[in-house]
Scaffold this motif. Structure first.
Motif, PDB file in Angstrom:
ATOM      1  N   UNK A  26      57.644  64.874  36.014  1.00  0.00           N
ATOM      2  CA  UNK A  26      56.617  64.051  35.372  1.00  0.00           C
ATOM      3  C   UNK A  26      56.872  62.552  35.497  1.00  0.00           C
ATOM      4  N   UNK A  27      58.092  62.159  35.826  1.00  0.00           N
ATOM      5  CA  UNK A  27      58.425  60.737  35.760  1.00  0.00           C
ATOM      6  C   UNK A  27      57.766  59.913  36.859  1.00  0.00           C
ATOM      7  N   UNK A  28      57.209  60.566  37.866  1.00  0.00           N
ATOM      8  CA  UNK A  28      56.549  59.831  38.933  1.00  0.00           C
ATOM      9  C   UNK A  28      55.112  59.463  38.625  1.00  0.00           C
ATOM     10  N   UNK A  29      54.593  59.935  37.491  1.00  0.00           N
ATOM     11  CA  UNK A  29      53.203  59.638  37.126  1.00  0.00           C
ATOM     12  C   UNK A  29      53.061  58.147  36.819  1.00  0.00           C
ATOM     13  N   UNK A  30      51.965  57.533  37.246  1.00  0.00           N
ATOM     14  CA  UNK A  30      51.826  56.074  37.197  1.00  0.00           C
ATOM     15  C   UNK A  30      51.892  55.517  35.777  1.00  0.00           C
ATOM     16  N   UNK A  31      51.308  56.205  34.802  1.00  0.00           N
ATOM     17  CA  UNK A  31      51.371  55.720  33.414  1.00  0.00           C
ATOM     18  C   UNK A  31      52.807  55.696  32.916  1.00  0.00           C
ATOM     19  N   UNK A  32      53.558  56.728  33.255  1.00  0.00           N
ATOM     20  CA  UNK A  32      54.951  56.836  32.812  1.00  0.00           C
ATOM     21  C   UNK A  32      55.787  55.711  33.417  1.00  0.00           C
ATOM     22  N   UNK A  33      55.668  55.507  34.723  1.00  0.00           N
ATOM     23  CA  UNK A  33      56.464  54.482  35.392  1.00  0.00           C
ATOM     24  C   UNK A  33      56.070  53.071  34.940  1.00  0.00           C
ATOM     25  N   UNK A  34      54.772  52.819  34.811  1.00  0.00           N
ATOM     26  CA  UNK A  34      54.310  51.489  34.393  1.00  0.00           C
ATOM     27  C   UNK A  34      54.821  51.159  32.994  1.00  0.00           C
ATOM     28  N   UNK A  35      54.647  52.103  32.072  1.00  0.00           N
ATOM     29  CA  UNK A  35      55.103  51.890  30.698  1.00  0.00           C
ATOM     30  C   UNK A  35      56.623  51.732  30.642  1.00  0.00           C
TER      31      UNK A  35
END
Length: 446
Positions: free
Chosen positions: A302-311
């Protein structure tokens, strides 16, 4: 028994990129997938994990020095150093008690599956270090080997409960069918996100804000693209670190690369997982109609999802700022700053990818982790010494992720006695029984 432990330890030492393909190859053959197809799927899973580790390493190698530069640039000085999850796992597995965590985790999983108290079949064996960590802390505090084992049993039960509870978010938001995350660094944030999301929905004004990656890209065009956004955030971090132009630009490109490459590595991993996941689902439906089986995986998916990485990138300077201004905090975040995506990935799923809520919720979570990690520092330092871990000249160490999770204070604070751990065990057992009685899965409200 000792020989069996040595074999298990040898298997774990192979690393996730070798261990998981072997597990999935055997699993695929049991499910009667053609040998050639099972081998290719298993090999693809291993390659996917190598790719993920390379990208996470890219993030860590660039973010770590930037964080240290920020610390030096603003003369931040706190007495306890966050040594990060790699050190925590070494401490956890570095004792006899910790080495038994894999056996404990597997046995608990098998018993819960047999009694229908969990839907998660955990193949993420390497990450049993999370229960070894809490068990080792309790052992360091009480010198009771048996209580340490009981703690690991109870903690693993809690992880399976939370994995089942959060599975619907994993499957619907991250589009990972038949999967769950029994991950010790991710599930604590999930339970915090649920009441926070309820509160956010009821705060006037705040409940109207929804900053998703799609909205950012729509409003800002090319500057809202996740890769470009990663580059911009990297530039900001470089400026805060006091980097020169050359190093700032390099950090920007590196963070942009992480934003681009991480989802592609996850997609490669999913390419290998999909045939086995589908076969497992068909096998269960054929033999146990109406039953569900989740494949327990590392939350790295899940860590590659854009919301996760941006936040997560936005939370790096916020974490350092909070460490300085919070009264009573003694921990300087360093080693686990690159672990923030793991800590907040289930929070982002609860917030449906809203970057604003994820940053606010993540910041509140970091506040709690700093205080818990400060409280747990003496016990973590004692555990490190017991496992012959090199403190690197530091007199006090802690871990922001697992050391700061509420599960740490639950087991080593509130439940440091047989009575306390026993009470937690009974509560978790009844929660598992109650959850198993609920028919069907509820969909996430749109």
């Amino acid at each position: 028994m000792q020989v069996f432990q040595q074999v298990i330890q040898w298997f774990v030492d192979l690393g996730a990129s070798v261990m998981l393909p072997i597990i999935f190859l055997v699993f695929g053959l049991i499910l009667r997938i053609k040998p050639g197809k099972a081998f290719k799927s298993a090999l693809t899973i291993g390659i996917g994990f190598i790719g993920l580790n390379l990208v996470i390493g890219l993030l860590t190698d660039n973010l770590g020095p930037a964080a240290e530069a920020m610390v030096n640039n603003y003369n931040l000085s706190l007495q306890t150093i966050d040594v990060g999850w790699p050190a925590a796992s070494a401490i956890a597995y570095g004792t006899l008690l910790g080495s038994m965590a894999i056996i404990v985790g597997i046995l608990v999983n098998v018993v819960l599956l047999l009694f229908g108290l969990t839907k998660t079949l955990n193949v993420d064996i390497w990450n049993f270090w999370h229960i070894a960590f809490t068990g080792s802390i309790v052992y360091a505090a009480t010198a009771s080997f048996a209580l340490g084992i009981f703690t690991m049993i109870t903690h693993s039960m809690l992880l399976y409960f939370m994995a089942d509870k959060s599975a619907i978010y994993v499957q619907e938001y991250y589009q990972l069918p038949n999967m769950s995350f029994p991950h010790g660094s991710s599930t604590p944030g999930f339970l915090l996100a649920l009441p926070l999301n309820w509160a956010f929905d009821r705060i006037p004004g705040l409940n109207k804000i929804n900053i998703s990656p799609e909205l950012v890209q729509k409003r800002f065009g090319v500057f809202g693209d996740t890769t470009v956004l990663g580059f911009i955030i990297g530039i900001i971090i470089g400026l805060l670190a006091g980097y020169d132009v050359n190093n700032t630009l390099n950090l920007g490109v590196a963070t942009g690369a992480v934003m681009l490459l991480m989802p592609r590595m996850v997609a490669l991993l999913m390419e290998g997982l999909t045939p086995i996941s589908e076969a497992a689902s068909s096998w269960v439906q054929k033999r146990f109609p109406g039953k569900e089986l989740y494949i327990g995986m590392d939350s790295a998916l899940a860590v590659g999802q854009s919301s996760v990485l941006s936040a997560s990138l936005l939370l790096v300077p916020i974490a350092l700022l909070l460490a300085v201004i919070l009264p009573g905090n003694t921990v300087l975040p360093l080693g686990d700053l690159a672990t923030i995506p793991f800590m907040i990935c289930l929070m982002a799923a609860v917030f449906k990818g809203d970057i604003f809520r994820t940053v606010i919720g993540g910041a509140l979570y970091i506040v709690t982790t700093l205080y818990v990690a400060s409280w747990a520092a003496p016990l973590i330092t004692k555990s490190a010494i017991a496992s012959n871990f090199d403190l690197g000249g530091n007199s006090s160490i802690s871990v922001l992720s697992d050391g700061g999770a509420w599960t740490t204070i639950l087991f080593s604070g509130l439940g440091i006695t047989w009575l306390g751990i026993g009470f937690i065990f009974v509560v978790v057992l009844f929660a598992l029984i109650y959850q198993s009685k609920i028919k069907g899965s509820k969909k996430i409200e749109s």
